[in-house]
Design a protein around this motif. Structure first.
Motif, PDB file in Angstrom:
ATOM      1  N   VAL A  31      48.047   1.242 -33.410  1.00  0.00           N
ATOM      2  CA  VAL A  31      48.558   2.597 -33.584  1.00  0.00           C
ATOM      3  C   VAL A  31      47.373   3.558 -33.604  1.00  0.00           C
ATOM      4  O   VAL A  31      46.386   3.316 -34.303  1.00  0.00           O
ATOM      5  CB  VAL A  31      49.354   2.724 -34.905  1.00  0.00           C
ATOM      6  N   ASP A  32      47.475   4.630 -32.825  1.00  0.00           N
ATOM      7  CA  ASP A  32      46.460   5.673 -32.857  1.00  0.00           C
ATOM      8  C   ASP A  32      47.136   7.032 -32.734  1.00  0.00           C
ATOM      9  O   ASP A  32      48.361   7.129 -32.847  1.00  0.00           O
ATOM     10  CB  ASP A  32      45.399   5.452 -31.774  1.00  0.00           C
ATOM     11  N   GLU A  33      46.365   8.061 -32.473  1.00  0.00           N
ATOM     12  CA  GLU A  33      46.934   9.411 -32.423  1.00  0.00           C
ATOM     13  C   GLU A  33      47.893   9.613 -31.258  1.00  0.00           C
ATOM     14  O   GLU A  33      48.723  10.509 -31.276  1.00  0.00           O
ATOM     15  CB  GLU A  33      45.823  10.463 -32.371  1.00  0.00           C
ATOM     16  N   MET A  34      47.813   8.758 -30.232  1.00  0.00           N
ATOM     17  CA  MET A  34      48.702   8.889 -29.082  1.00  0.00           C
ATOM     18  C   MET A  34      50.007   8.123 -29.258  1.00  0.00           C
ATOM     19  O   MET A  34      50.929   8.306 -28.478  1.00  0.00           O
ATOM     20  CB  MET A  34      47.996   8.411 -27.813  1.00  0.00           C
ATOM     21  N   GLY A  35      50.079   7.234 -30.250  1.00  0.00           N
ATOM     22  CA  GLY A  35      51.306   6.482 -30.480  1.00  0.00           C
ATOM     23  C   GLY A  35      51.031   5.009 -30.700  1.00  0.00           C
ATOM     24  O   GLY A  35      49.949   4.619 -31.123  1.00  0.00           O
ATOM     25  N   VAL A  36      52.022   4.188 -30.375  1.00  0.00           N
ATOM     26  CA  VAL A  36      51.943   2.742 -30.577  1.00  0.00           C
ATOM     27  C   VAL A  36      51.661   2.061 -29.249  1.00  0.00           C
ATOM     28  O   VAL A  36      52.287   2.377 -28.237  1.00  0.00           O
ATOM     29  CB  VAL A  36      53.267   2.204 -31.171  1.00  0.00           C
ATOM     30  N   LEU A  37      50.717   1.120 -29.251  1.00  0.00           N
ATOM     31  CA  LEU A  37      50.397   0.341 -28.056  1.00  0.00           C
ATOM     32  C   LEU A  37      50.659  -1.127 -28.368  1.00  0.00           C
ATOM     33  O   LEU A  37      50.078  -1.687 -29.295  1.00  0.00           O
ATOM     34  CB  LEU A  37      48.927   0.524 -27.664  1.00  0.00           C
ATOM     35  N   LEU A  38      51.579  -1.725 -27.610  1.00  0.00           N
ATOM     36  CA  LEU A  38      51.862  -3.153 -27.735  1.00  0.00           C
ATOM     37  C   LEU A  38      51.224  -3.861 -26.552  1.00  0.00           C
ATOM     38  O   LEU A  38      51.518  -3.540 -25.403  1.00  0.00           O
ATOM     39  CB  LEU A  38      53.368  -3.416 -27.747  1.00  0.00           C
ATOM     40  N   THR A  39      50.345  -4.826 -26.830  1.00  0.00           N
ATOM     41  CA  THR A  39      49.681  -5.596 -25.792  1.00  0.00           C
ATOM     42  C   THR A  39      50.265  -6.997 -25.800  1.00  0.00           C
ATOM     43  O   THR A  39      50.313  -7.651 -26.836  1.00  0.00           O
ATOM     44  CB  THR A  39      48.166  -5.657 -26.048  1.00  0.00           C
ATOM     45  N   LEU A  40      50.712  -7.436 -24.641  1.00  0.00           N
ATOM     46  CA  LEU A  40      51.365  -8.734 -24.507  1.00  0.00           C
ATOM     47  C   LEU A  40      50.464  -9.687 -23.757  1.00  0.00           C
ATOM     48  O   LEU A  40      49.945  -9.352 -22.698  1.00  0.00           O
ATOM     49  CB  LEU A  40      52.689  -8.559 -23.752  1.00  0.00           C
TER      50      LEU A  40
END
Length: 66
Positions: A31-40
């Motif tokens: 999670v950062d200022e741009m939103g949530v990043l899910l890495t698969l």
């Protein structure tokens, strides 16, 4: 009450149902200022199953997560 990080768990559940090597599935959540990043991460032979023809499977998974 829903779990705080249910999005990563949901993604892992869906992907494990699609691949041949479910033990190789790993989801990383940032999670950062741009939103949530899910890495698969999946095994190399299963990569094509997750992407799908013309990326349709990947697009469908993204739609489910929204």
């Amino acid at each position: 009450m829903a779990k705080e990080y249910s999005d990563a768990e949901f993604l892992e559940y869906v992907v494990k149902a699609l691949v041949d090597e479910p033990d190789a599935v790993h989801v990383d959540r940032k999670v950062d200022e741009m939103g949530v990043l899910l890495t698969l991460k999946v095994s190399a032979p299963d990569m094509g199953k997750i992407i799908g023809r013309n990326g349709n499977t990947a697009k469908a998974i993204r739609s489910l997560l929204r």
